[in-house]
Design a protein around this motif. Structure first.
Motif, PDB file in Angstrom:
ATOM      1  N   GLY A   1       0.825  -1.204   0.000  1.00 51.72           N
ATOM      2  CA  GLY A   1       0.000   0.000   0.000  1.00 51.72           C
ATOM      3  C   GLY A   1       0.856   1.250   0.000  1.00 51.72           C
ATOM      4  O   GLY A   1       1.947   1.269  -0.580  1.00 51.72           O
ATOM      5  N   GLN A   2       0.385   2.297   0.667  1.00 54.19           N
ATOM      6  CA  GLN A   2       1.096   3.571   0.697  1.00 54.19           C
ATOM      7  C   GLN A   2       2.165   3.546   1.783  1.00 54.19           C
ATOM      8  O   GLN A   2       2.086   4.277   2.782  1.00 54.19           O
ATOM      9  CB  GLN A   2       0.102   4.710   0.925  1.00 54.19           C
ATOM     10  CG  GLN A   2      -0.800   4.948  -0.270  1.00 54.19           C
ATOM     11  CD  GLN A   2      -1.705   6.134  -0.062  1.00 54.19           C
ATOM     12  OE1 GLN A   2      -1.955   6.533   1.062  1.00 54.19           O
ATOM     13  NE2 GLN A   2      -2.208   6.708  -1.136  1.00 54.19           N
ATOM     14  N   ALA A   3       3.149   2.719   1.593  1.00 54.06           N
ATOM     15  CA  ALA A   3       4.260   2.584   2.534  1.00 54.06           C
ATOM     16  C   ALA A   3       5.419   1.929   1.797  1.00 54.06           C
ATOM     17  O   ALA A   3       5.287   1.476   0.656  1.00 54.06           O
ATOM     18  CB  ALA A   3       3.850   1.759   3.754  1.00 54.06           C
ATOM     19  N   LYS A   4       6.564   1.879   2.461  1.00 54.50           N
ATOM     20  CA  LYS A   4       7.761   1.303   1.838  1.00 54.50           C
ATOM     21  C   LYS A   4       7.894  -0.187   2.092  1.00 54.50           C
ATOM     22  O   LYS A   4       8.913  -0.775   1.727  1.00 54.50           O
ATOM     23  CB  LYS A   4       9.008   2.020   2.365  1.00 54.50           C
ATOM     24  CG  LYS A   4       9.222   1.886   3.862  1.00 54.50           C
ATOM     25  CD  LYS A   4      10.491   2.600   4.299  1.00 54.50           C
ATOM     26  CE  LYS A   4      10.699   2.487   5.807  1.00 54.50           C
ATOM     27  NZ  LYS A   4      11.944   3.140   6.240  1.00 54.50           N
ATOM     28  N   PHE A   5       6.886  -0.816   2.711  1.00 54.28           N
ATOM     29  CA  PHE A   5       6.966  -2.239   3.027  1.00 54.28           C
ATOM     30  C   PHE A   5       5.948  -3.031   2.220  1.00 54.28           C
ATOM     31  O   PHE A   5       4.829  -2.565   1.961  1.00 54.28           O
ATOM     32  CB  PHE A   5       6.720  -2.475   4.520  1.00 54.28           C
ATOM     33  CG  PHE A   5       7.843  -2.023   5.400  1.00 54.28           C
ATOM     34  CD1 PHE A   5       9.001  -2.772   5.519  1.00 54.28           C
ATOM     35  CD2 PHE A   5       7.753  -0.831   6.101  1.00 54.28           C
ATOM     36  CE1 PHE A   5      10.047  -2.346   6.322  1.00 54.28           C
ATOM     37  CE2 PHE A   5       8.789  -0.398   6.901  1.00 54.28           C
ATOM     38  CZ  PHE A   5       9.940  -1.161   7.009  1.00 54.28           C
ATOM     39  N   VAL A   6       6.348  -4.236   1.821  1.00 54.25           N
ATOM     40  CA  VAL A   6       5.459  -5.226   1.218  1.00 54.25           C
ATOM     41  C   VAL A   6       5.445  -6.431   2.148  1.00 54.25           C
ATOM     42  O   VAL A   6       6.506  -6.913   2.566  1.00 54.25           O
ATOM     43  CB  VAL A   6       5.938  -5.627  -0.193  1.00 54.25           C
ATOM     44  CG1 VAL A   6       5.151  -6.807  -0.715  1.00 54.25           C
ATOM     45  CG2 VAL A   6       5.819  -4.453  -1.141  1.00 54.25           C
ATOM     46  N   CYS A   7       4.257  -6.914   2.483  1.00 57.35           N
ATOM     47  CA  CYS A   7       4.105  -7.972   3.486  1.00 57.35           C
ATOM     48  C   CYS A   7       3.620  -9.259   2.834  1.00 57.35           C
ATOM     49  O   CYS A   7       2.796  -9.229   1.902  1.00 57.35           O
ATOM     50  CB  CYS A   7       3.118  -7.556   4.570  1.00 57.35           C
ATOM     51  SG  CYS A   7       3.514  -5.980   5.366  1.00 57.35           S
ATOM     52  N   ILE A   8       4.128 -10.387   3.326  1.00 56.69           N
ATOM     53  CA  ILE A   8       3.648 -11.711   2.932  1.00 56.69           C
ATOM     54  C   ILE A   8       3.005 -12.355   4.155  1.00 56.69           C
ATOM     55  O   ILE A   8       3.644 -12.473   5.203  1.00 56.69           O
ATOM     56  CB  ILE A   8       4.784 -12.593   2.389  1.00 56.69           C
ATOM     57  CG1 ILE A   8       5.264 -12.084   1.043  1.00 56.69           C
ATOM     58  CG2 ILE A   8       4.320 -14.026   2.229  1.00 56.69           C
ATOM     59  CD1 ILE A   8       6.307 -12.954   0.382  1.00 56.69           C
ATOM     60  N   TYR A   9       1.738 -12.754   4.020  1.00 55.63           N
ATOM     61  CA  TYR A   9       0.990 -13.366   5.111  1.00 55.63           C
ATOM     62  C   TYR A   9       0.695 -14.819   4.775  1.00 55.63           C
ATOM     63  O   TYR A   9       0.381 -15.149   3.620  1.00 55.63           O
ATOM     64  CB  TYR A   9      -0.332 -12.637   5.343  1.00 55.63           C
ATOM     65  CG  TYR A   9      -0.188 -11.231   5.879  1.00 55.63           C
ATOM     66  CD1 TYR A   9      -0.030 -10.999   7.243  1.00 55.63           C
ATOM     67  CD2 TYR A   9      -0.208 -10.142   5.023  1.00 55.63           C
ATOM     68  CE1 TYR A   9       0.095  -9.717   7.734  1.00 55.63           C
ATOM     69  CE2 TYR A   9      -0.082  -8.857   5.502  1.00 55.63           C
ATOM     70  CZ  TYR A   9       0.075  -8.648   6.865  1.00 55.63           C
ATOM     71  OH  TYR A   9       0.212  -7.373   7.350  1.00 55.63           O
ATOM     72  N   ASN A  10       0.772 -15.672   5.794  1.00 52.38           N
ATOM     73  CA  ASN A  10       0.327 -17.052   5.671  1.00 52.38           C
ATOM     74  C   ASN A  10      -1.167 -17.097   5.932  1.00 52.38           C
ATOM     75  O   ASN A  10      -1.637 -16.619   6.961  1.00 52.38           O
ATOM     76  CB  ASN A  10       1.073 -17.952   6.665  1.00 52.38           C
ATOM     77  CG  ASN A  10       0.730 -19.411   6.478  1.00 52.38           C
ATOM     78  OD1 ASN A  10      -0.354 -19.858   6.825  1.00 52.38           O
ATOM     79  ND2 ASN A  10       1.664 -20.160   5.931  1.00 52.38           N
ATOM     80  N   ILE A  11      -1.921 -17.642   4.964  1.00 51.14           N
ATOM     81  CA  ILE A  11      -3.380 -17.595   5.062  1.00 51.14           C
ATOM     82  C   ILE A  11      -3.891 -18.565   6.126  1.00 51.14           C
ATOM     83  O   ILE A  11      -4.788 -18.229   6.902  1.00 51.14           O
ATOM     84  CB  ILE A  11      -3.995 -17.918   3.688  1.00 51.14           C
ATOM     85  CG1 ILE A  11      -3.537 -16.878   2.668  1.00 51.14           C
ATOM     86  CG2 ILE A  11      -5.517 -17.967   3.774  1.00 51.14           C
ATOM     87  CD1 ILE A  11      -3.949 -17.188   1.258  1.00 51.14           C
ATOM     88  N   LYS A  12      -3.313 -19.748   6.179  1.00 51.49           N
ATOM     89  CA  LYS A  12      -3.798 -20.743   7.134  1.00 51.49           C
ATOM     90  C   LYS A  12      -3.553 -20.313   8.570  1.00 51.49           C
ATOM     91  O   LYS A  12      -4.427 -20.409   9.418  1.00 51.49           O
ATOM     92  CB  LYS A  12      -3.112 -22.085   6.840  1.00 51.49           C
ATOM     93  CG  LYS A  12      -3.646 -23.224   7.660  1.00 51.49           C
ATOM     94  CD  LYS A  12      -2.963 -24.533   7.265  1.00 51.49           C
ATOM     95  CE  LYS A  12      -3.526 -25.698   8.080  1.00 51.49           C
ATOM     96  NZ  LYS A  12      -2.866 -26.978   7.716  1.00 51.49           N
ATOM     97  N   GLU A  13      -2.343 -19.802   8.852  1.00 47.84           N
ATOM     98  CA  GLU A  13      -2.004 -19.365  10.200  1.00 47.84           C
ATOM     99  C   GLU A  13      -2.430 -17.927  10.480  1.00 47.84           C
ATOM    100  O   GLU A  13      -2.415 -17.492  11.626  1.00 47.84           O
ATOM    101  CB  GLU A  13      -0.492 -19.501  10.427  1.00 47.84           C
ATOM    102  CG  GLU A  13       0.051 -20.896  10.215  1.00 47.84           C
ATOM    103  CD  GLU A  13      -0.483 -21.888  11.231  1.00 47.84           C
ATOM    104  OE1 GLU A  13      -0.867 -21.440  12.343  1.00 47.84           O
ATOM    105  OE2 GLU A  13      -0.515 -23.078  10.914  1.00 47.84           O
ATOM    106  N   GLN A  14      -2.754 -17.172   9.412  1.00 44.81           N
ATOM    107  CA  GLN A  14      -3.173 -15.777   9.532  1.00 44.81           C
ATOM    108  C   GLN A  14      -2.127 -14.944  10.294  1.00 44.81           C
ATOM    109  O   GLN A  14      -2.448 -14.229  11.250  1.00 44.81           O
ATOM    110  CB  GLN A  14      -4.539 -15.674  10.205  1.00 44.81           C
ATOM    111  CG  GLN A  14      -5.643 -16.335   9.400  1.00 44.81           C
ATOM    112  CD  GLN A  14      -6.991 -16.233  10.050  1.00 44.81           C
ATOM    113  OE1 GLN A  14      -7.148 -15.503  11.019  1.00 44.81           O
ATOM    114  NE2 GLN A  14      -7.966 -16.967   9.525  1.00 44.81           N
TER     115      GLN A  14
END
Length: 929
Positions: A643-656
């Motif tokens: 989004g409007q920030a300098k970070f890109v995040c990867i999330y695990n869907i099963k563990e949330q």
């Protein structure tokens, strides 16, 4: 290893500011792009961005004569010593002031750095590891204003420095008795370039007002006399001797940081007594000026060919032969200011950089043709999409420039551009749109690109003929902000941001099929299911609607959201839906039952920075931020969000839960990068960003009114804010790309990690694997090699299997190793020249284990797409090669047939002769009997 993505390449930006450099062989252009360095190989037509970055935008780059080292300096004077061979940072240094230019001596032993009105000479870093790579040798004072340019003599004995005070200073790199410094005038404007003649002290100086001065020296390089060593100056004494020593110390003062050389005005008697080197102006030439503001902005000189190249603010460049000042040719390549000029070692290619438009051009002046021309999205990149095989990326942006080439008057358009992921270069740009491109996508075939724009049209482009073959419009004018194409490639949908409607067209006929109404707010995102004919639409009215394309386009389900919907995407198998909302959450839904499976609160993971003009803290500012782009990974187990920030995040869907965060930039030249307020930028009148400095934008003199910020706001001199506008995973799962303020960033899996064991025990060693090869136990050797999982060993085992044994080995492999072997073959096929060998492996694996692989289609899909990408690339290369050599191939085939017929006729003749001989022998034997 699964999420070990590292920065791979930067696309969509080829030049920003600073000086261009050619490599030693002249085939590579080194260009600064923001706070990174891009390397363009003109011979192999590839680009690469080096994996290091500075804290601010790069202003100058110095390249060593052998091409192995580079010194990179940013806006604040922070320098980085980089090895161009290993692509690693060797040393950090800070000059504490902005540096205007940097230049290595031709022998590579020293380099000059100019900052403010001082020229600093350092010992060049050696090939051995050093604690302090930058050792100051001498400091040279002479100019009264900032220095602008440097040049060395061919033997590294002297150097010349140009200045903004319209003077040029010649200094000796050693303590010469007859040349310590020499000041030259003759110009009425800023000196842009100063150049020594080949193997001579003769000079050429070029100023901003388009004036060339030719200076001749009365001394050759061999005539420089080395000064005898003198003792260090003693402590000052009383009386007349003290005054004499003080006057001597003005010329030479030795301290801890090196020697200081100060220029002073000498009398005629002193010069005659010392017999110093003298200069005489031989001639003065003026360039043809067109307009009052056509300043000379850049210059370069090729000493062996005596060619002077000058670039102007109007985009015109001249080629002159010196010293006669003969005009070779004059061309206009842009209507914007040429910021940098460079000539390669052979003198055939000239590189031009235009900072305002982000353009880079390499021109071959003898044949008058382009060797290389690229232009990136300069303002903003809004969206991107991968082709189904992962070989191409298409991007759309808000810029009004024509990419892949320099802008020509009357030809402007917002354009989708297609990039090759292997070469990193743009090979086609479509210019039909007349406003910002908001969304782009590929069809399932991979040969059609569809783009939506604010100009009220949706256009389809053919990648075979490079043309716009379909244009979709709405009954009433509408600005399209979202786009989706179904899996068959037949239905095209676009959402309007003003009428809250969704329009459906047929790709085959180009006609409008239906207008879907029901949303009560702007449609922010559209996405088709990969397995069903269902369209998901996300809107600001806090709902996600599922539209059934087979049942009269009716609403199938309505999913209620807790906040405004910003992005929606389907999982690759179509069994799940991810939605990003304005409150910073990502919710996961089952599209069949319309139930929510889970959610992730990601607002705190964005870590939004503080803007320079913000009056609230970064923590408070982050409460209004959210994810604006979502993308599932290739296996569907995780989701990528930005989004409007300098970070890109990867999330695990099963563990949330959050798995990893990627910092896409550390460039402090962008806004919203710093988390805390910098007190050094605060004054009694407030922040320095809000205080008028009374200066213009650098191109002219402008007197601003009280209270007006620096420069002209209409000239777009602003600090862009860091943001991620779009994210996509590659279909192969090996990389992902993001459109950011910097450009198109590509992150790939790190291939340097060799040891990744699987089912390992003490008996699995390289020796035991090679023993199995000697015993011709091919299947056993392959299993052991994949347990050890070393790439070189796996390739060695595979390539030792006989071609006729491949089908037998594939049939005897355990099921668990089939998928691993197929993925490894896809990787090898991409770079290996053994095309038929690896294709035979892939064919046998798919034919013998196809049904088992079909049951795991979701997990095996990235591997199959990687295999398809490799095969498609080889197919394209071979088809182009065969088309180019079509008549040669026909001739070779005809010749082989002719030789075959001739050989067959000869064999038939030999057989007939043998039969005749046998018959004659039988007759003779019968007669004798």
């Amino acid at each position: 290893m699964k999420f070990a993505y590292r920065f791979s390449n930067l696309l969509g930006a080829v030049y920003r500011q600073g000086n261009l450099n050619f490599s030693r062989d002249g085939n590579v252009v080194i260009s600064p792009v923001g706070n990174r360095i891009s390397v363009f190989d003109l011979k192999n037509n590839t680009s690469e961005t080096l994996p290091f970055s500075t804290t601010k935008n790069i202003t100058c780059v110095g390249l060593s004569p052998d091409g192995s080292l580079a010194i990179v300096v940013d806006e604040d004077g922070a320098a980085v010593l980089v090895s161009l061979i290993t692509r690693a940072i060797l040393h950090h240094f800070h000059f504490h002031k902005p540096v205007s230019s940097i230049r290595f001596s031709p022998d590579g032993r020293k380099f000059i750095v100019t900052k403010e009105n001082v020229a600093l000479m350092y010992h060049a870093p050696g090939k051995k590891r050093e604690f302090n790579a930058f050792v100051l040798d001498k400091s040279y004072y002479g100019p009264y204003d900032e220095t602008t340019c440097i040049d060395w003599t061919d033997d590294s004995k002297c150097f010349v420095v140009g200045s903004k005070d319209m003077s040029t200073w010649v200094f000796g790199a050693e303590r010469w008795a007859n040349l310590i410094y020499y000041s030259l005038g003759g110009h009425k404007d800023i000196v842009v370039g100063c150049f020594f003649e080949k193997d001579s002290l003769d000079l050429y100086t070029v100023s901003q007002d388009g004036t060339l001065c030719v200076w001749e020296s009365d001394t050759e390089l061999d005539g420089l006399i080395l000064k005898k060593s003198q003792d260090k100056p003693k402590l000052p004494r009383q009386g007349e001797e003290e005054e004499e020593e003080e006057s001597e110390e003005r010329d030479k003062v030795e301290g801890e940081e090196g020697e200081v050389i100060r220029g002073k005005v000498e009398t005629a008697k002193e010069r005659e007594k010392k017999k110093n080197v003298r200069y005489k102006m031989m001639s003065k030439h003026f360039f043809n000026k067109e307009g009052d503001f056509n300043n000379l902005t850049a210059a370069a000189y090729h000493k062996p060919n005596h060619i002077l190249v000058t670039g102007f603010a109007s985009g015109i460049f001249h080629l002159h032969e010196l010293p006669e000042f003969n005009l070779i040719h004059s061309l206009s390549i842009s209507d914007q200011r040429i910021a940098s000029v460079a000539i390669n070692s052979s003198g055939d290619w000239i590189g031009f950089g235009c900072s305002r438009m982000g353009q880079l051009l390499v021109w071959e002046w003898q044949s008058e043709s382009y060797v290389f021309k690229q232009q990136g999205h300069f303002n903003n990149m809004a969206s991107l999409a991968y082709s189904p095989d992962g070989q191409y990326i298409v991007t759309g942006g808000d810029d009004s420039k024509v990419k892949q080439g320099w802008e020509t008057p009357g030809l402007k358009g917002r354009c989708p551009a297609v990039w090759n992921t292997n070469t990193g270069l743009c090979f086609v740009t479509f210019t039909e749109h007349t406003s910002s491109v908001t969304n782009v996508t590929f069809t399932s075939s991979g040969f059609v690109i569809v783009s939506a724009s604010l100009d009220g049209t949706v256009r389809a482009f053919d990648l075979h003929r490079y043309r716009n073959f379909r244009t979709f419009t709405s009954p009433r004018p509408a600005q399209f902000s979202s786009l989706a194409v179904d899996a068959s490639g037949e239905l095209v949908s676009a959402g309007a941001q003003d009428s809250f409607e969704i329009f459906l067209w047929s790709m085959q006929t180009g006609r409008l099929l239906e207008v879907l109404a029901g949303h009560e707010g702007p449609v922010s995102c559209l996405c088709f299911s990969p397995v069903q004919s269902v369209l998901a639409s996300c809107s600001w009215d806090r709902t996600v609607r599922l539209w059934d394309m087979l049942d009269s386009w009716q609403t199938k389900e309505t999913l209620p959201l807790t906040s405004d919907g910003l992005a929606v995407t389907y999982r690759p198998d179509g069994q799940e839906l991810a939605v990003a909302t304005l409150n910073g959450e990502i919710s996961f839904w089952n599209p069949h039952t319309a139930t929510q499976n889970g959610s992730v609160a990601g607002r705190h993971d964005l870590q939004t920075g503080r803007k320079e003009t913000d009056k609230i803290t970064a923590k408070q500012s982050a409460k209004g931020k959210s994810f604006t782009s979502l993308c599932y990974s290739a296996d569907g187990e995780s989701v990528l969000a930005g989004g409007q920030a300098k970070f890109v995040c990867i999330y695990n869907i099963k563990e949330q839960m959050l798995i990893k965060k990627f910092e896409i930039s550390c460039n402090l030249s962008f806004d919203a990068m710093e988390e805390f307020l910098d007190r050094r930028k605060m004054t009694e009148f407030g922040s320095l960003a809000l205080v008028d400095e009374g200066a213009g934008d650098g191109d002219g003199v402008s007197i601003s009114l009280p209270g007006v910020r620096r420069g002209d706001m209409s000239s777009r001199h602003f600090k862009p804010e860091i943001r991620v506008s779009s994210l996509r995973f590659s279909p192969t799962g090996r990389s992902w790309a993001a459109t950011t303020t910097e450009g198109l960033l590509v992150y790939s899996l790190d291939g340097s990690l060799v040891f990744d064991p699987y089912d390992l025990d003490l008996d699995v060693t390289p020796a035991s694997i090679r023993k199995q090869l000697r015993l011709q136990e091919w299947a056993s050797a392959i299993v052991l090699a994949f347990r050890l999982n070393e790439k070189a060993l796996k390739q060695e085992v595979l390539e030792k299997v006989p071609h006729e044994q491949i089908s037998v080995v594939c049939g005897s492999l355990p099921d668990i190793y089939v998928e691993k072997l197929l993925g490894f073959i896809a990787t090898c096929l991409e770079k290996s020249g053994h095309l038929q060998f690896y294709m035979t492996w892939a064919q046998n694996l798919l034919m013998l284990h196809g049904q088992k692989l079909k049951n795991r289609s979701g997990a095996i899909l990235p591997t199959l797409q990687a295999l398809q990408k490799s095969i498609q690339r080889h197919f394209d290369d071979l088809s182009k090669l065969c088309d180019f050599n079509m008549y040669n191939i026909r001739y070779a085939v005809a010749l082989s047939k002719q030789r075959g017929l001739k050989r067959a006729a000869e064999e038939e003749t030999e057989d007939q002769e043998e039969e005749d001989e046998e018959l004659s022998e039988e007759m003779n034997a019968f007669q004798i009997s």
